[in-house]
Design an enzyme around this catalytic site. Sequence first.
Site, PDB file in Angstrom:
ATOM      1  N   LYS A 157     -31.322  -0.073  34.613  1.00  9.72           N
ATOM      2  CA  LYS A 157     -32.101   0.910  33.933  1.00  9.72           C
ATOM      3  C   LYS A 157     -33.210   0.979  32.573  1.00  9.72           C
ATOM      4  O   LYS A 157     -34.971   0.371  32.544  1.00  9.72           O
ATOM      5  CB  LYS A 157     -31.728   2.394  34.334  1.00  9.72           C
ATOM      6  CG  LYS A 157     -33.483   3.569  33.954  1.00  9.72           C
ATOM      7  CD  LYS A 157     -33.863   3.608  35.114  1.00  9.72           C
ATOM      8  CE  LYS A 157     -33.218   4.617  36.085  1.00  9.72           C
ATOM      9  NZ  LYS A 157     -34.366   4.244  37.300  1.00  9.72           N
ATOM     10  N   VAL A 211     -40.336   5.460  36.952  1.00 11.16           N
ATOM     11  CA  VAL A 211     -40.227   4.248  36.405  1.00 11.16           C
ATOM     12  C   VAL A 211     -39.997   3.081  36.996  1.00 11.16           C
ATOM     13  O   VAL A 211     -40.463   2.084  36.924  1.00 11.16           O
ATOM     14  CB  VAL A 211     -39.127   4.170  35.219  1.00 11.16           C
ATOM     15  CG1 VAL A 211     -37.157   4.020  35.719  1.00 11.16           C
ATOM     16  CG2 VAL A 211     -39.532   2.667  34.147  1.00 11.16           C
ATOM     17  N   ASP A 212     -39.119   2.361  38.686  1.00 18.03           N
ATOM     18  CA  ASP A 212     -38.467   1.567  38.448  1.00 18.03           C
ATOM     19  C   ASP A 212     -40.216   1.287  39.842  1.00 18.03           C
ATOM     20  O   ASP A 212     -39.994  -0.009  39.708  1.00 18.03           O
ATOM     21  CB  ASP A 212     -36.948   1.705  39.750  1.00 18.03           C
ATOM     22  CG  ASP A 212     -36.485   2.040  38.695  1.00 18.03           C
ATOM     23  OD1 ASP A 212     -36.232   1.787  37.193  1.00 18.03           O
ATOM     24  OD2 ASP A 212     -35.321   2.830  39.059  1.00 18.03           O
ATOM     25  N   GLY A 233     -12.765  -4.821  39.825  1.00 16.37           N
ATOM     26  CA  GLY A 233     -12.719  -4.864  41.641  1.00 16.37           C
ATOM     27  C   GLY A 233     -12.668  -3.905  42.069  1.00 16.37           C
ATOM     28  O   GLY A 233     -11.354  -3.486  41.358  1.00 16.37           O
ATOM     29  N   HIS A 239     -13.453  -0.897  30.648  1.00 17.52           N
ATOM     30  CA  HIS A 239     -14.513  -1.771  30.577  1.00 17.52           C
ATOM     31  C   HIS A 239     -15.404  -1.718  29.267  1.00 17.52           C
ATOM     32  O   HIS A 239     -16.181  -0.608  29.592  1.00 17.52           O
ATOM     33  CB  HIS A 239     -15.530  -0.804  31.663  1.00 17.52           C
ATOM     34  CG  HIS A 239     -15.221  -1.169  33.673  1.00 17.52           C
ATOM     35  ND1 HIS A 239     -15.007  -2.198  34.111  1.00 17.52           N
ATOM     36  CD2 HIS A 239     -13.905  -0.381  33.591  1.00 17.52           C
ATOM     37  CE1 HIS A 239     -14.638  -1.951  35.169  1.00 17.52           C
ATOM     38  NE2 HIS A 239     -13.848  -0.890  35.128  1.00 17.52           N
ATOM     39  N   GLU A 252     -18.700  -2.792  28.638  1.00 18.21           N
ATOM     40  CA  GLU A 252     -20.154  -3.515  29.344  1.00 18.21           C
ATOM     41  C   GLU A 252     -20.751  -1.873  30.082  1.00 18.21           C
ATOM     42  O   GLU A 252     -21.917  -1.937  30.084  1.00 18.21           O
ATOM     43  CB  GLU A 252     -20.068  -3.842  30.916  1.00 18.21           C
ATOM     44  CG  GLU A 252     -19.232  -3.313  32.351  1.00 18.21           C
ATOM     45  CD  GLU A 252     -18.242  -3.686  32.714  1.00 18.21           C
ATOM     46  OE1 GLU A 252     -17.603  -3.294  33.612  1.00 18.21           O
ATOM     47  OE2 GLU A 252     -17.537  -3.786  31.450  1.00 18.21           O
ATOM     48  N   CYS A 292     -10.382  -5.145  33.971  1.00 22.49           N
ATOM     49  CA  CYS A 292     -10.043  -4.475  34.405  1.00 22.49           C
ATOM     50  C   CYS A 292      -8.898  -5.199  35.284  1.00 22.49           C
ATOM     51  O   CYS A 292      -8.221  -5.823  35.393  1.00 22.49           O
ATOM     52  CB  CYS A 292     -11.423  -3.533  35.343  1.00 22.49           C
ATOM     53  SG  CYS A 292     -10.370  -1.794  36.264  1.00 22.49           S
ATOM     54  N   TYR A 293      -9.939  -4.854  37.192  1.00 20.52           N
ATOM     55  CA  TYR A 293      -8.578  -5.781  37.867  1.00 20.52           C
ATOM     56  C   TYR A 293      -9.172  -7.090  37.944  1.00 20.52           C
ATOM     57  O   TYR A 293      -8.088  -8.363  38.020  1.00 20.52           O
ATOM     58  CB  TYR A 293     -10.018  -5.425  39.768  1.00 20.52           C
ATOM     59  CG  TYR A 293      -9.825  -6.694  40.761  1.00 20.52           C
ATOM     60  CD1 TYR A 293      -8.483  -6.906  41.028  1.00 20.52           C
ATOM     61  CD2 TYR A 293     -10.280  -8.497  41.303  1.00 20.52           C
ATOM     62  CE1 TYR A 293      -7.411  -7.273  42.525  1.00 20.52           C
ATOM     63  CE2 TYR A 293      -9.689  -9.219  41.864  1.00 20.52           C
ATOM     64  CZ  TYR A 293      -8.340  -8.790  42.799  1.00 20.52           C
ATOM     65  OH  TYR A 293      -8.523  -9.822  43.706  1.00 20.52           O
TER      66      TYR A 293
END
Length: 621
Positions: A383, A232-233, A62, A176, A178, A89-90
């Site tokens: 994405k 693409v989106d 955060g 991180h 992720e 992290c936070y």
Amino acid sequence: MASFEANGGAKKVVYVLDCGGQYCHLIASRIRQHAALSKVVPCDVPAESIRGTAGAVIVSGGPESVFDPAARRVDPKVWDLEVPILGICYGCQLLCHDLGGEVEESRVGEFGEASLRVASSRALLPAEADGSRVWMSHRDRVVSLPPGFETFGFTEHSPHACVAHRDKPIFGLQWHPEVQHSVPGFATLGRFVDLAGLRGSWNCEDFADAEIARLRRVVSAKSVFVLVSGGVDSTVAYALCAKALPADRVAGLYVDTGMMRKDETRLVKESLEKAGLGGRLEYVDASERFLEALEGLVEPEAKRRAIGKTFLEVQRTECARLFAGTSAEWLLGQGTIYPDTIESGGDSGQRADVIKTHHNRVPEIDKLLAEGRVVEPLAALYKDEVRAVGERLGLPHALVWRHPFPGPGLGVRLLCTRGGESRPLLRDSDLALLPPGVCAEIPPLRSVGCQGDSRTYRNFVVFSGDYPRDWHVLGALATSLINQSDTVNRATISLTRRSPSNAQFFDVTADPPHTVTRPRLDRLRDADAAVAAVLADANLMASIWQCPVAMAPLASTDRPRAETVVLRPVDSTEAMTASFSKLPWPVVDRLADAVKSALGDSCADVLYDITNKPPGTIEWE
């Protein structure tokens, strides 16, 4: 927003507690990639409300500090849940702070790449974690641990980068896991899922079918009008709507804003027709309308909001024309993906920092969302997940894997200024980082960055002179200088000034203000096309995520009316983090020559962005 359901009844859930971090939903996405059901909830969710369904808990990063009285907190009873818990992290700082450890604000932050050293073996980390690259975005750090905890990993500036309780499955990671650029990150989250015994509770392949069914239920008897850009989106969103609804209740609109790449409109028409989506697709040239809306604007946020508002106005006009004489009730369809939402400040349940307002998240769109008049099939995806859905729907590979292009187009790659901006000076500690023969300058222009989950709008530094042609050395120099600076969030190298004797000195291009105008857009289009041609000829288009080309109103002393072109090739998978692309130097030289040839005396310099994300965003605005 698209929702995720468990396969076959009640399943234990990995709850991701959202502390407002830019990567919160990316954590949930990564957990899904390990075939585990995940759900994002507010960080202050009562522990009792999730006790029966929680199989594991992750507390996200955060933008705030644990010292801030208004900072987000978790229910203290969460730490007592008898399931695996991971703070990131936070979330790691909060975990240690709440359980009796000590956190302090560090003099030197960590943004971007860091080297992880493993102090002791832990089941959470894969064997190859020691010495690997991890991604950081923080200033506060843990300096002493709560009772019962021990450190099992550290970095140069984080003495407790990996912590764990000795007897309970409670872990904290300052880095991180992720993000793609944390090398051991994906495997680490997989081990956390396995520790909780939740692998197999989610099947990502079911998303397309489930979303088509959801669209039919939500849209009911209404019609959907989708804004299609050719990216693409929006294309995948349009394809999902087209599969979910009868042909006479789906329409698409491609808007030429005047800020498209060279030949973009023609290429979009051809690709969508090949994909079988050209049947009820309308094209409109609204370039004059967009340029009028941008007249006089220079601030990135003001430009983005004006573009988003104009998109909506054009959509309403065209919708009224298309559905004239019918009783159809229309809904707006958008290809919004999760990074669009989080970088714009989050949805109604979040308080994430606004990094940049995406054109599909302006207040007018938010109002329609609140009224239930918008459908966004991809709003919970990233994405890489969107591309997987596109492949599953059978869309052409070339269309699914096109380089991303922002909705506001070249309007946010054309930097603007009224002039008169400050020119911060480099400090002695900054200059001490420079190798011999390397010059550095901070031009009087700012760009957007993302540091510690917060937006920054700061100057950038240009390295010129006899810098080493070694990407790793240059990347380390950029990271070190930005980490210790509170005035710059981005670093570049000059590709034309290669000796100390002709080191660059920038000033704002003559006769400001410099805004979004057709002549400037045409020059940027030419530069962008020249770069694309070189990358295609070198067979590099498929090996980089994208290569934004920006143009800044910065002139050199010998060309006071020229402008500077910035090359920003990056490597990423989901756009939440990125590393600058380390292209072969002969190709880099060809890129600079191609830009100079295309623009002639209008080009003052060609810069190459050597900033990762964080601290710099992919786009400069």
